[in-house]
Design a protein around this motif. Sequence first.
Motif, short mmCIF file in Angstrom:
data_model
loop_
_atom_site.label_atom_id
_atom_site.label_comp_id
_atom_site.label_asym_id
_atom_site.label_seq_id
_atom_site.Cartn_x
_atom_site.Cartn_y
_atom_site.Cartn_z
N GLU A 5 0.84 -1.18 0.00
CA GLU A 5 0.00 0.00 0.00
C GLU A 5 0.88 1.24 0.00
N THR A 6 0.31 2.35 -0.43
CA THR A 6 1.08 3.59 -0.47
C THR A 6 1.47 4.03 0.95
N ASP A 7 0.57 3.80 1.92
CA ASP A 7 0.90 4.15 3.31
C ASP A 7 2.10 3.36 3.80
N GLN A 9 4.42 2.00 1.89
CA GLN A 9 5.61 2.44 1.16
C GLN A 9 6.20 3.70 1.78
N THR A 10 5.34 4.65 2.14
CA THR A 10 5.85 5.88 2.75
C THR A 10 6.45 5.59 4.12
N SER A 82 12.21 -0.96 -4.41
CA SER A 82 11.14 -0.95 -5.41
C SER A 82 10.92 -2.33 -6.01
N THR A 85 8.64 -4.21 -3.66
CA THR A 85 7.24 -3.81 -3.56
C THR A 85 6.33 -4.65 -4.43
#
Length: 133
Positions: A5-7, A9-10, A82, A85
Motif C-alpha cells: 500500500e502507499t501508506d 511504502q511511505t 522498489s 514492492t
Amino acid sequence: MEYLETDLQTLIEKGKKQGYLTFEQVATYLPDEANTPDKLNNLICAIEASGIHLRKSAPEDKLDGPTAEELKQAEAEVASLSTFTERVTRAGDDPIRMYLSQLAEIPLLTRDEEIALAKRIEIARSRFRRCVL
C-alpha cells in the motif's frame, strides 16, 4: 502478487531515511480498529526485508536530521526496495511451506517397523497398567 500500500511504502521510505522506525510511527500505520492479518503480515515482511530497526523512541543524536551521506544511502536503498514492492511474500518465508518441505525429508516407517513399534507400545502400556494397579 501482493503489492504494498502507499501508506506502507511511505512508512518504509521514512524508516530507511531515519534508519529506524519508532513504535509510535508503526502504530499510526496500524490503528486498532483496522488491523487485518494481511496488513500486519505485509508490515512485518517489509520491515524485515528492508532491515529497518524498531525502537521505543527516537535516539537523542538523530533528532536534528540525517546527513547528506545518509540521505544518499537511503535513496539507494529505497530504489532497491522498489523491486521488493512487487512481491512481499516468498515461498521460503511461508512457515507452512517450510514445515511441509522439512516433513517431506523425513523417511516414513515400513510396515514391519510400524508393527514392531505398535507391539512395543502395547507391552509398555500393559507394564504401566500393572505397576499403577
